[in-house]
Write a protein that holds these residues in place. Sequence first.
Motif, PDB file in Angstrom:
ATOM      1  N   THR A 176       1.504  -9.041   2.326  1.00 52.39           N
ATOM      2  CA  THR A 176       0.707  -8.208   3.253  1.00 52.39           C
ATOM      3  C   THR A 176       1.643  -7.778   4.378  1.00 52.39           C
ATOM      4  O   THR A 176       1.544  -6.642   4.724  1.00 52.39           O
ATOM      5  N   LEU A 177       2.497  -8.478   4.808  1.00 55.23           N
ATOM      6  CA  LEU A 177       3.493  -8.159   5.890  1.00 55.23           C
ATOM      7  C   LEU A 177       4.102  -7.043   5.312  1.00 55.23           C
ATOM      8  O   LEU A 177       4.552  -5.885   5.938  1.00 55.23           O
ATOM      9  N   LEU A 178       4.933  -6.952   4.070  1.00 53.18           N
ATOM     10  CA  LEU A 178       5.709  -6.093   3.492  1.00 53.18           C
ATOM     11  C   LEU A 178       5.054  -4.867   3.449  1.00 53.18           C
ATOM     12  O   LEU A 178       5.345  -3.668   3.707  1.00 53.18           O
ATOM     13  N   ASN A 179       3.712  -4.902   2.869  1.00 51.91           N
ATOM     14  CA  ASN A 179       2.707  -3.642   2.869  1.00 51.91           C
ATOM     15  C   ASN A 179       2.371  -3.036   3.756  1.00 51.91           C
ATOM     16  O   ASN A 179       2.430  -1.894   3.867  1.00 51.91           O
ATOM     17  N   ILE A 180       2.247  -3.748   4.979  1.00 55.02           N
ATOM     18  CA  ILE A 180       1.954  -3.039   6.385  1.00 55.02           C
ATOM     19  C   ILE A 180       3.101  -2.396   6.861  1.00 55.02           C
ATOM     20  O   ILE A 180       2.969  -1.311   7.275  1.00 55.02           O
ATOM     21  N   ILE A 181       4.516  -3.214   6.790  1.00 59.97           N
ATOM     22  CA  ILE A 181       5.618  -2.383   7.055  1.00 59.97           C
ATOM     23  C   ILE A 181       5.956  -0.886   6.229  1.00 59.97           C
ATOM     24  O   ILE A 181       6.434   0.235   6.736  1.00 59.97           O
ATOM     25  N   GLY A 182       5.428  -1.139   5.004  1.00 59.88           N
ATOM     26  CA  GLY A 182       5.715   0.174   4.348  1.00 59.88           C
ATOM     27  C   GLY A 182       4.553   0.930   4.378  1.00 59.88           C
ATOM     28  O   GLY A 182       4.636   2.266   3.435  1.00 59.88           O
ATOM     29  N   LEU A 220       7.834  -9.143  14.736  1.00 57.97           N
ATOM     30  CA  LEU A 220       9.086  -9.183  14.066  1.00 57.97           C
ATOM     31  C   LEU A 220       9.844  -7.996  14.298  1.00 57.97           C
ATOM     32  O   LEU A 220       9.582  -6.738  14.261  1.00 57.97           O
ATOM     33  N   GLU A 221      11.241  -8.070  14.492  1.00 58.58           N
ATOM     34  CA  GLU A 221      11.864  -6.872  14.606  1.00 58.58           C
ATOM     35  C   GLU A 221      13.074  -6.974  13.395  1.00 58.58           C
ATOM     36  O   GLU A 221      13.720  -8.101  13.380  1.00 58.58           O
ATOM     37  N   ILE A 222      13.285  -6.012  12.803  1.00 61.13           N
ATOM     38  CA  ILE A 222      14.536  -5.700  11.799  1.00 61.13           C
ATOM     39  C   ILE A 222      15.321  -4.808  12.134  1.00 61.13           C
ATOM     40  O   ILE A 222      15.164  -3.758  12.675  1.00 61.13           O
ATOM     41  N   GLU A 223      16.867  -5.136  12.288  1.00 63.01           N
ATOM     42  CA  GLU A 223      17.699  -4.206  12.860  1.00 63.01           C
ATOM     43  C   GLU A 223      18.219  -3.629  11.501  1.00 63.01           C
ATOM     44  O   GLU A 223      18.312  -3.916  10.392  1.00 63.01           O
ATOM     45  N   PRO A 224      18.854  -2.267  11.848  1.00 61.67           N
ATOM     46  CA  PRO A 224      19.414  -1.378  10.727  1.00 61.67           C
ATOM     47  C   PRO A 224      20.501  -2.347   9.776  1.00 61.67           C
ATOM     48  O   PRO A 224      21.233  -3.065  10.549  1.00 61.67           O
ATOM     49  N   GLY A 225      20.555  -2.303   8.568  1.00 62.13           N
ATOM     50  CA  GLY A 225      21.554  -2.788   7.845  1.00 62.13           C
ATOM     51  C   GLY A 225      21.268  -4.560   7.566  1.00 62.13           C
ATOM     52  O   GLY A 225      22.238  -4.956   6.788  1.00 62.13           O
ATOM     53  N   GLU A 226      20.072  -4.904   7.920  1.00 56.74           N
ATOM     54  CA  GLU A 226      20.034  -6.226   7.454  1.00 56.74           C
ATOM     55  C   GLU A 226      19.559  -6.330   6.086  1.00 56.74           C
ATOM     56  O   GLU A 226      18.858  -5.532   5.494  1.00 56.74           O
ATOM     57  N   GLU A 273      -5.439  -5.659  13.581  1.00 54.79           N
ATOM     58  CA  GLU A 273      -5.052  -5.482  14.883  1.00 54.79           C
ATOM     59  C   GLU A 273      -3.221  -5.318  14.954  1.00 54.79           C
ATOM     60  O   GLU A 273      -2.576  -5.794  14.131  1.00 54.79           O
ATOM     61  N   GLY A 274      -2.873  -5.122  16.026  1.00 58.99           N
ATOM     62  CA  GLY A 274      -1.380  -4.797  16.333  1.00 58.99           C
ATOM     63  C   GLY A 274      -0.884  -3.517  15.742  1.00 58.99           C
ATOM     64  O   GLY A 274      -1.639  -2.759  15.240  1.00 58.99           O
ATOM     65  N   SER A 275       0.352  -3.385  15.606  1.00 63.64           N
ATOM     66  CA  SER A 275       1.132  -2.068  15.487  1.00 63.64           C
ATOM     67  C   SER A 275       2.278  -2.477  14.814  1.00 63.64           C
ATOM     68  O   SER A 275       2.939  -3.486  14.909  1.00 63.64           O
ATOM     69  N   VAL A 276       2.775  -1.473  14.254  1.00 61.72           N
ATOM     70  CA  VAL A 276       4.236  -1.222  13.492  1.00 61.72           C
ATOM     71  C   VAL A 276       4.644  -0.101  13.567  1.00 61.72           C
ATOM     72  O   VAL A 276       4.130   1.150  13.218  1.00 61.72           O
ATOM     73  N   GLU A 277       6.082  -0.127  13.938  1.00 63.52           N
ATOM     74  CA  GLU A 277       7.061   1.242  14.100  1.00 63.52           C
ATOM     75  C   GLU A 277       8.021   0.986  12.975  1.00 63.52           C
ATOM     76  O   GLU A 277       8.638  -0.175  12.978  1.00 63.52           O
ATOM     77  N   VAL A 278       8.290   2.011  12.350  1.00 65.19           N
ATOM     78  CA  VAL A 278       9.352   2.179  11.344  1.00 65.19           C
ATOM     79  C   VAL A 278      10.223   3.230  11.602  1.00 65.19           C
ATOM     80  O   VAL A 278       9.779   4.554  11.719  1.00 65.19           O
ATOM     81  N   VAL A 306      12.763  -1.568  12.231  1.00 64.78           N
ATOM     82  CA  VAL A 306      11.213  -2.309  12.002  1.00 64.78           C
ATOM     83  C   VAL A 306      10.765  -2.882  13.202  1.00 64.78           C
ATOM     84  O   VAL A 306      11.509  -3.868  13.681  1.00 64.78           O
ATOM     85  N   LEU A 307       9.982  -2.617  13.990  1.00 65.92           N
ATOM     86  CA  LEU A 307       9.273  -3.310  15.092  1.00 65.92           C
ATOM     87  C   LEU A 307       7.658  -3.577  14.868  1.00 65.92           C
ATOM     88  O   LEU A 307       7.108  -2.572  15.084  1.00 65.92           O
ATOM     89  N   ALA A 308       7.439  -4.596  14.431  1.00 69.71           N
ATOM     90  CA  ALA A 308       6.001  -5.268  14.313  1.00 69.71           C
ATOM     91  C   ALA A 308       5.781  -6.018  15.615  1.00 69.71           C
ATOM     92  O   ALA A 308       6.293  -7.003  15.858  1.00 69.71           O
TER      93      ALA A 308
END
Length: 229
Positions: free
Chosen positions: A49-55, A29-35, A62-67, A4-6
């Motif tokens: 809200t953050l969880l829902n945008i990541i999902g 926010l960056e989340i590494e695999p296995g965290e 504004e901004g972007s998220v990569e999963v 995850v790269l928000a």
Amino acid sequence: MPIVLANQLTKIYREKDAVPVHALDSVSLEIEPGEFTALVGPSGSGKTTLLNIIGGLDTPTEGSVEVDGKNLGTLNKRELAAFRLHHLGFVFQAYNLVPVLTAEENVAFTLLLRGVDKQKRQNMVRDELEALGIEKELHRRRPHKLSGGQQQRVAVARATVGEPKLILADEPTANLDSTTGKRLLDKMKSMNEQKGITFIFSTHDPLVMERANRIVHLRDGKIIEDKRP
């Protein structure tokens, strides 16, 4: 590579004749695999809200998220639904089980949409339900015939059965007693350690925080602390 790269996420809710609400304010926010990460903070802090945008259930103002390397903002509705189906698992506080389907059918539904053949689907569902302590006699029961703890375990089985890379859990223990919540979290932690599945929780529960290897504190839509116990 982060799973995850928000980047600079801002979410503003606007309603007619009401003051705009800044649910998120330039969150990165960056989340590494296995965290096994817990998003914590008071109500209204922005964690759900953050969880829902990541999902991909909500979109940022504004901004972007990569999963898993995919920029969700570049996907249309059909592509986003397909991405969620094949890459993500969701556990909701309200369970969100389909009331007309049995426990077994609820867990199998995602696999059915993925096109998994019937025999393989049945085996995967049985194994997942049994791993989470759902007795065979409960497999054919509909949600209203199950206790809250049983429903939540079915919801977790539905999220984990296809072994997605990332599972998002919104207050998964909020409606459970401490014993049931502990058992459920121990199962999820075991999946994290043995299968490498990444978990992100939105939570107030100390039981989740005790097991997390990373705790991200939010307040007023901003990250105020990011620590690894």
